[in-house]
Each structure stands twice: as structure tokens, then as C-alpha cells.
Design a protein around this motif. Structure first.
Motif: not given
Length: 232
Positions: A25-26, A121-126, A129
Motif C-alpha cells: 500500500q506504499r 509524501r509516504d507515511k511508511y518512509d518519512l 519529502k
């Protein structure tokens, strides 16, 4: 105590089952970018020894392949004008002279490097940017004097880009084209008055652009599940 241990084991097992799904889901990374741009052009040479003199309009388009979150290869073409006054017998701008205009068509290939991992923006890889400053450099060819003259150049520049949506982005860039020649002015008095044209490699014209662009990204990369085996 046993019930508590069972709950912990069940939770850990559920997390292991959900890990592949979370990875799938990324947010996918787009690999192709195309866009349009417009802004201002000026040149530094015999007719204009200083920056930001006689600024004119410029516009163009670009196409890029995004290798990863930092590196990309871009092909772009822009069209603009430079202008100045005719030369005196000493090779200097004549305040009472007529004004000339020369249209340039520049085509170049540049490599871009993002200072930050750039993408949606990816909540699994902060670390990723939705904005980044970047630099670029490459090789190009300028066509001018009504497509009768061709001058190679080295494009270098800096910029800043940001993401607006999964497919749309914007950028602003300052590009400087260092030409291998001193012949962008369509005035013989500037180009070779002392018959030394080409003998001094540091005596080169430079064309600069400041442009704002809108890009469209597509061709999302195929997701790879690191938790799955290639052979079932």
C-alpha cells in the motif's frame, strides 16, 4: 498469565501477516515526467557585460526519466530572444545605434540531483519529502541567426521543486548556459573585431533563464514485495 501471552502471540502473528499488505500500500513512485515552462531570458556578452540587462521572454518544454528519488535525466528545449545595441568601431555598445534582436532555440540534456529524497509524501518512509532544492548540469546546442549558426554550450543551474498531487508538480529554476563561442550577437563588430575570435576560451557568451514550470508525472513503478518469494 497464559491468556496475556496468547494475546501477545496473536498480535505479533497479525503484524507479520499485515506487513506484506502494508508494503503493497506504499505510495508508488512515478518514472516519467513531462512539462511546460516559461519565464525570462538574458545574456552576458559583448553587448551586455552585466547580469539582468535587456531581459526578454522565454518558453519551452521538458521530458525526464526519474531513476530514483534523487537522480533524473531531462531533455528540454526552450525558445527565447536576446537583444542589444549595435557596436561602435571599437567593439562597444553604441548608445545611438540601432537595436538588434536574435532568437535562440536551445536544446539540452541535463542530469538532475535532488538534495532531498523527492516524491509524494509516504507515511511508511518519512525521509521522502514533497519538496527539494536541486542542481543540474549537462550539454546543449544553441541555434540562432535564423538557424544558420549553431553554438554548443554547457548548461548548469539550481532549482526548487515541489509536489502538488500524485501526478502534478511545479518548479522554479535558474539555468546558465556557458557557450563555446562569442558569436550570439548578429553584429560582426562584436564577434571578431580584433580577429581573435575563438583564441580566448574564456571569452564566451552566456545565456541565462529564470523559469517557472508545471510538470505531469506518470508511469508508476511496479511495486516489489520484499516479503514475498519469487518462487512459489
Amino acid at each position: 498469565m497464559r491468556n496475556r501471552q496468547r494475546k501477545i502471540i496473536v498480535c505479533l502473528f497479525a503484524m507479520l501477516l499485515c506487513a506484506p499488505q502494508m508494503h503493497a500500500q506504499r505510495v508508488g513512485r512515478n518514472q516519467i515526467e513531462t512539462g511546460i515552462q516559461g519565464g525570462l531570458m538574458y545574456y552576458i556578452g559583448d553587448a551586455h557585460p552585466k547580469m539582468f540587462q535587456d531581459v526578454r521572454e522565454v518558453y519551452g518544454a521538458e521530458f525526464a526519466y526519474l531513476f530514483n528519488y534523487r537522480w533524473s535525466l531531462m531533455v528540454q528545449g526552450v525558445s527565447g530572444r536576446i537583444s542589444g545595441l549595435t557596436a561602435t568601431e571599437y567593439g562597444l555598445p553604441d548608445p545611438n545605434g540601432k537595436r538588434w534582436t536574435n532568437r535562440l532555440v536551445d536544446i539540452d540534456v541535463v542530469a538532475r540531483f535532488n538534495f532531498l529524497p523527492f516524491g509524494l509524501r509516504d507515511k511508511y518512509d518519512l525521509k521522502i519529502k514533497p519538496y527539494t532544492p536541486y542542481i543540474f548540469a549537462g550539454f546543449g546546442l544553441a541555434m540562432h541567426n535564423e538557424f544558420t549558426a549553431f553554438t554548443p554550450y554547457i548548461p548548469v543551474g539550481v532549482g526548487f521543486r515541489w509536489v502538488c498531487s500524485p501526478h502534478l508538480g511545479m518548479f522554479i529554476a535558474w539555468q546558465n548556459n556557458i557557450c563555446f563561442g562569442d558569436n550570439l550577437e548578429p553584429v560582426p563588430g562584436y564577434d571578431n573585431i580584433h580577429e581573435l575570435n575563438g583564441s580566448n576560451p574564456l571569452n564566451c557568451d552566456m545565456v541565462s533563464t529564470i523559469q517557472f514550470g508545471i510538470v505531469f508525472e506518470f508511469a508508476k513503478e511496479k511495486s516489489i514485495c520484499k516479503f514475498c518469494s519469487e518462487h512459489h
